[in-house]
Write a protein that holds these residues in place. Structure first.
Motif, PDB file in Angstrom:
ATOM      1  N   GLN A  50       0.831  -1.197   0.000  1.00 55.69           N
ATOM      2  CA  GLN A  50       0.000   0.000   0.000  1.00 55.69           C
ATOM      3  C   GLN A  50       0.869   1.253   0.000  1.00 55.69           C
ATOM      4  O   GLN A  50       0.577   2.203  -0.720  1.00 55.69           O
ATOM      5  N   ASP A  51       1.930   1.255   0.789  1.00 58.41           N
ATOM      6  CA  ASP A  51       2.824   2.408   0.818  1.00 58.41           C
ATOM      7  C   ASP A  51       3.472   2.650  -0.537  1.00 58.41           C
ATOM      8  O   ASP A  51       3.581   3.799  -0.994  1.00 58.41           O
ATOM      9  N   MET A  62       0.803   3.941  -2.998  1.00 55.63           N
ATOM     10  CA  MET A  62       0.470   5.338  -2.697  1.00 55.63           C
ATOM     11  C   MET A  62       1.586   6.274  -3.148  1.00 55.63           C
ATOM     12  O   MET A  62       1.315   7.370  -3.651  1.00 55.63           O
ATOM     13  N   PHE A  81       1.211   6.379  -7.148  1.00 55.72           N
ATOM     14  CA  PHE A  81       0.022   6.954  -7.745  1.00 55.72           C
ATOM     15  C   PHE A  81      -0.429   8.270  -7.124  1.00 55.72           C
ATOM     16  O   PHE A  81      -1.317   8.939  -7.660  1.00 55.72           O
ATOM     17  N   SER A  82       0.126   8.661  -6.012  1.00 58.30           N
ATOM     18  CA  SER A  82      -0.191   9.979  -5.448  1.00 58.30           C
ATOM     19  C   SER A  82       1.115  10.598  -4.933  1.00 58.30           C
ATOM     20  O   SER A  82       1.306  10.755  -3.734  1.00 58.30           O
ATOM     21  N   PRO A  83       2.000  10.994  -5.837  1.00 55.92           N
ATOM     22  CA  PRO A  83       3.301  11.507  -5.412  1.00 55.92           C
ATOM     23  C   PRO A  83       3.243  12.852  -4.697  1.00 55.92           C
ATOM     24  O   PRO A  83       4.155  13.203  -3.974  1.00 55.92           O
ATOM     25  N   MET A  84       2.159  13.602  -4.841  1.00 55.67           N
ATOM     26  CA  MET A  84       2.066  14.908  -4.189  1.00 55.67           C
ATOM     27  C   MET A  84       1.441  14.836  -2.812  1.00 55.67           C
ATOM     28  O   MET A  84       1.216  15.841  -2.179  1.00 55.67           O
ATOM     29  N   ARG A  85       1.168  13.647  -2.332  1.00 56.57           N
ATOM     30  CA  ARG A  85       0.535  13.450  -1.034  1.00 56.57           C
ATOM     31  C   ARG A  85       1.476  13.911   0.078  1.00 56.57           C
ATOM     32  O   ARG A  85       2.657  13.593   0.102  1.00 56.57           O
ATOM     33  N   GLN A  86       0.943  14.663   1.020  1.00 57.18           N
ATOM     34  CA  GLN A  86       1.723  15.132   2.172  1.00 57.18           C
ATOM     35  C   GLN A  86       1.753  14.046   3.245  1.00 57.18           C
ATOM     36  O   GLN A  86       0.763  13.394   3.498  1.00 57.18           O
ATOM     37  N   LYS A  87       2.881  13.871   3.880  1.00 53.19           N
ATOM     38  CA  LYS A  87       2.990  12.876   4.948  1.00 53.19           C
ATOM     39  C   LYS A  87       2.917  13.534   6.295  1.00 53.19           C
ATOM     40  O   LYS A  87       3.213  14.597   6.553  1.00 53.19           O
TER      41      LYS A  87
END
Length: 75
Positions: free
Chosen positions: A62-63, A66, A69-75
């Protein structure tokens, strides 16, 4: 996970039986360029099944998905 582990381990251990059931893989014989390319293919496929099922049970799959497919996601 357990099913993936059992199937993958069986493919690695019983490669000769897999070869007798499904026959040689022409692509593997051409690409690996040696006698026994199909055996190596079946063993590698079994290891991939083990690795992917382990990644799924631990959450790594899943990591990775993610991150792809969602490289702009903030952690």
């Amino acid at each position: 996970f357990i099913i993936g582990l059992i199937v993958g381990a069986w493919m690695v251990i019983q490669t000769e039986k897999m070869l007798n059931w499904f026959g040689p893989n022409e692509w593997a014989e051409q690409k690996f360029g040696m006698y026994g390319g199909s055996r190596l293919f079946y063993k590698m496929f079994g290891l991939i099944i083990i690795i992917v099922s382990t990644m799924m049970v631990t959450g790594w799959a899943q990591d990775i998905l993610m991150a792809i497919f969602s490289p702009m996601r903030q952690k």
